[in-house]
Design an enzyme around this catalytic site. Structure first.
Site, PDB file in Angstrom:
ATOM      1  N   GLU A   1       0.982  -1.356   0.114  1.00 14.55           N
ATOM      2  CA  GLU A   1      -0.284  -0.137   0.026  1.00 14.55           C
ATOM      3  C   GLU A   1       1.270   1.453  -0.166  1.00 14.55           C
ATOM      4  O   GLU A   1       1.811   1.466   0.822  1.00 14.55           O
ATOM      5  CB  GLU A   1      -1.270   0.100   1.038  1.00 14.55           C
ATOM      6  CG  GLU A   1      -1.632   1.376   1.609  1.00 14.55           C
ATOM      7  CD  GLU A   1      -2.373   1.469   2.128  1.00 14.55           C
ATOM      8  OE1 GLU A   1      -3.152   0.483   2.486  1.00 14.55           O
ATOM      9  OE2 GLU A   1      -2.637   1.381   3.210  1.00 14.55           O
TER      10      GLU A   1
ATOM     11  N   ARG B   1     -15.991   4.003   4.005  1.00 14.34           N
ATOM     12  CA  ARG B   1     -16.362   4.805   4.253  1.00 14.34           C
ATOM     13  C   ARG B   1     -15.756   6.348   4.279  1.00 14.34           C
ATOM     14  O   ARG B   1     -16.448   7.130   3.839  1.00 14.34           O
ATOM     15  CB  ARG B   1     -17.308   4.898   5.979  1.00 14.34           C
ATOM     16  CG  ARG B   1     -18.244   5.805   6.034  1.00 14.34           C
ATOM     17  CD  ARG B   1     -18.223   5.766   8.029  1.00 14.34           C
ATOM     18  NE  ARG B   1     -16.859   5.783   8.826  1.00 14.34           N
ATOM     19  CZ  ARG B   1     -16.851   6.187  10.232  1.00 14.34           C
ATOM     20  NH1 ARG B   1     -17.935   6.291  10.362  1.00 14.34           N
ATOM     21  NH2 ARG B   1     -15.597   6.596  10.615  1.00 14.34           N
TER      22      ARG B   1
ATOM     23  N   LYS C   1     -21.419  -5.403   4.480  1.00 10.85           N
ATOM     24  CA  LYS C   1     -20.409  -5.333   3.398  1.00 10.85           C
ATOM     25  C   LYS C   1     -20.425  -6.494   2.406  1.00 10.85           C
ATOM     26  O   LYS C   1     -20.700  -5.917   1.105  1.00 10.85           O
ATOM     27  CB  LYS C   1     -19.398  -4.460   3.880  1.00 10.85           C
ATOM     28  CG  LYS C   1     -19.797  -2.922   4.261  1.00 10.85           C
ATOM     29  CD  LYS C   1     -18.059  -2.912   4.733  1.00 10.85           C
ATOM     30  CE  LYS C   1     -17.758  -2.922   6.284  1.00 10.85           C
ATOM     31  NZ  LYS C   1     -16.375  -2.315   6.763  1.00 10.85           N
TER      32      LYS C   1
ATOM     33  N   PHE D   1       0.446   5.636  -0.052  1.00 13.76           N
ATOM     34  CA  PHE D   1      -0.270   7.247  -0.563  1.00 13.76           C
ATOM     35  C   PHE D   1       0.203   7.910  -1.637  1.00 13.76           C
ATOM     36  O   PHE D   1       1.642   8.343  -1.255  1.00 13.76           O
ATOM     37  CB  PHE D   1      -0.137   7.379   1.070  1.00 13.76           C
ATOM     38  CG  PHE D   1       1.008   8.118   1.729  1.00 13.76           C
ATOM     39  CD1 PHE D   1       1.287   9.694   1.622  1.00 13.76           C
ATOM     40  CD2 PHE D   1       1.572   7.209   2.563  1.00 13.76           C
ATOM     41  CE1 PHE D   1       2.531   9.679   1.964  1.00 13.76           C
ATOM     42  CE2 PHE D   1       3.153   7.701   2.989  1.00 13.76           C
ATOM     43  CZ  PHE D   1       3.544   8.783   2.371  1.00 13.76           C
TER      44      PHE D   1
END
Length: 606
Positions: free
Chosen positions: A18, A108, A173, A20
């Site tokens: 991951e 969310r 979900k 950013f």
């Protein structure tokens, strides 16, 4: 390719990385170089995070598109739904499909703060289940995207319910159409498996990918675990506490503990892969994968992009889609230093090569050229806990209340402020009286360090980096003040020549400084055996302006916890709109009182 299909056909343990989007152009370019190296480890996929309310929309899409198309890596685009402007979800999904991205992590996102939402809300998107359901309802996206969702083995930090209710939310979900689950970070494998078994008993059978965050530094570990509500086992706290002053030992512990976790997670055959929160760093992840022997025979990462130079030295090549500028290197001890512009040219030493030169960040500013510049936590966790203002900070009505508030933090009566996630550090004790004097003048300090003319890198208070070295610091301080104070500081700094450099900006975007655009001021540096000079805290215009944006947004976030039209909200918004953030550095690091004597002169002149 869809992640769920790759998982189904994988014949060996898998892993995903991951990343950013860094805040600066140079950091972004250097991240792409870093990802191209990590691609040699053959991750099953990589993911690109999405800022709260779409705040990093363009950067996230750009990063995801480049990793998907140029690096040839299947990419998972994070996507949040709350506090999103009308139509932004549709735009993001279309942009992802146009770039060939088939994987979405539906989140969310940050909840609304204060009594009202700060952006128009699309009523269709209240939570991640709504976002998953929407994707599955649109014909052009329903079968095109593989959709993942998040889970919190330690229970979501904002949850007011128990773990069983949280699992019900997770099931909603999955029932809405989620294909896989990536968990938030955790450090207790036994507790994870208790949660995992409950999830399976609930009938949730999609792949679950545990989130692993290798511990990089003690400070980042403390900050992120607090933001994410992560439970830290006593054994981990105890072992880290005993080595917290030694960055090298902390990093080594982070690697070994992650190795132990992964082995324990995968030993019974229930877990087949993990998701690494890299924090845009690479060395720890590489070491972990090599130690657990998941990479096979892998050529050392740094060899992939090496080019010989005429003088026999080496430089790192960027992929063809990048342009790599070059500059000459200098040291930090000559005032405003000019150091290499790209990751590949930082140096050839083990600590300074392209994979490791920013492994030991020290301070908020760091190096704006680093891929890790601007880390704000995982998955958009807010910088301020919703309970902080109510429980700790109370109601503020006047500027004097704010002054007393910041004084209370300096003097240990409150543990945190919106600008400081913990108590004042021991490093600040030698300059505490100076910070108190500035604060009493309503110059509210939010960052500082004392001058250090050589200290052991193993010093428990100011030490950092590998053992056996020496660290140095120039004194600097940053605070909020009025415009007339900025004008006086400018006037007094002119009398000091090149001894004092300052940068100042307000929320309206006005910027003033006596620092040249292309200058870089290393205020923290270290000398280590067999290594080149390592510069870890660098203050220059680009990094300051990036921090300025965050600093004034903190005033907005803080204000939003209080009702509209309340005295507290009006006060905080007034400060946001009228005050300036200023950062001042004094270059005489051999004189511990130089900066504070200068500010005393400014005080007398105002």
């Amino acid at each position: 390719m869809k992640l769920i299909d790759k998982i189904a056909t994988s014949t060996k343990p898998f892993y995903t990385f991951e990343f950013f989007p860094p805040r600066t152009e140079q950091g972004f370019e250097n991240l792409l170089i870093r990802i191209s190296r990590l691609a040699t480890l053959n991750p099953l996929a990589v993911s690109a995070t999405w800022g709260a309310g779409g705040s990093t929309k363009e950067r996230s899409l750009e990063l995801a598109g480049l990793t998907q198309i140029n690096c040839g890596l299947d990419t998972i685009l994070h996507l949040t739904c709350t506090n999103m402007e009308q139509g932004m979800v549709d735009e993001a999904l279309k942009a992802a499909k146009d770039r060939g991205i088939q994987n979405i992590l539906a989140l969310r996102g940050d909840p609304p703060r204060g009594a009202e939402e700060w952006l128009p809300i699309d009523a269709r998107f209240r939570n991640a289940a709504d976002l998953v359901r929407y994707i599955r309802s649109v014909p052009e996206y329903a079968t095109y995207f593989c959709v993942g969702v998040a889970a919190h083995p330690d229970i979501h930090p904002e949850s007011t319910s128990d773990g069983d209710v949280e699992i019900e939310f997770l099931k909603a979900k999955v029932d809405a159409g989620a294909d896989f689950i990536i968990t938030q970070l955790f450090y207790d494998v036994d507790s994870f498996y208790v949660w995992f078994n409950k999830v399976r008993e609930k009938g949730i059978n999609v792949p679950i990918i545990p989130g692993i965050m290798p511990i990089q530094t003690f400070s980042s570990f403390k900050r992120i675990t607090k933001l994410c509500g992560t439970k830290v086992p006593a054994s981990v706290s105890g072992e880290l506490g005993s080595i917290s002053h030694d960055d090298q030992l902390v990093k080594e512990y982070g690697i070994s503990s992650a190795v132990d976790m992964i082995k324990k997670l995968t030993e019974n055959g229930s877990i087949h892969g993990v998701h690494f929160f890299t924090l845009n760093l690479e060395k720890s992840v590489q070491c972990i994968l090599e130690k657990i022997r998941w990479t096979g025979s892998v050529e050392p990462i740094h060899n992939k992009l090496i080019a010989d130079l005429p003088d026999g030295s080496h430089s790192y090549r960027a992929p063809e889609f990048l342009v790599t500028p070059t500059t000459a290197a200098d040291t930090a001890t000559k005032g405003l230093a000019s150091i290499p512009a790209t990751e590949g040219e930082i140096g050839r030493g083990e600590l300074n090569n392209a994979s490791t030169w920013d492994e030991f960040p020290n301070g908020r500013f760091g190096d704006y050229k680093s891929p890790a510049f601007g880390d704000q936590g995982l998955w958009g966790n807010p910088a301020i806990s919703k309970d902080d203002p109510v429980i700790q900070w109370g109601s503020l009505k006047t500027l004097n209340d704010l002054t007393n508030f910041f004084l209370d933090h300096l003097q240990g009566r409150i543990a945190t402020t919106p600008f400081s996630p913990g108590p004042l550090s021991l490093e600040s004790q030698p300059i505490l009286l100076n910070l108190e004097q500035l604060t009493r003048k309503s110059w509210w300090t939010v960052g500082s360090q004392p001058a250090i003319d050589s200290a052991s890198s193993s010093d428990p208070i100011v030490g950092w980096g590998p053992r056996g070295g020496y660290v140095f610091q120039k004194s600097f301080v940053e605070f909020f003040c009025d415009e007339e104070d900025v004008n006086e500081i400018k006037k007094q700094a002119q009398l000091k020549g090149e001894q004092v450099h300052w940068l100042a900006s307000n929320n309206q975007g006005e910027f003033r400084t006596n620092v040249a655009d292309d200058s870089r001021n290393a205020v923290t540096w270290g000398i280590f055996p067999g290594q080149e000079v390592v510069q870890t805290t660098i203050i220059e215009p680009e990094s300051f302006l990036s921090w300025k944006e965050e600093a004034f947004s903190i005033w907005s976030d803080w204000a939003s916890f209080y009702p509209p039209q309340s005295e507290a909200r009006s006060l905080l918004e007034q400060v946001r709109d009228q005050r300036w953030l200023i950062s001042i550095v004094h270059h005489d690091y051999k004189n511990s009182g130089a900066l504070w004597n200068f500010l005393h002169e400014v005080n007398n002149a105002v």
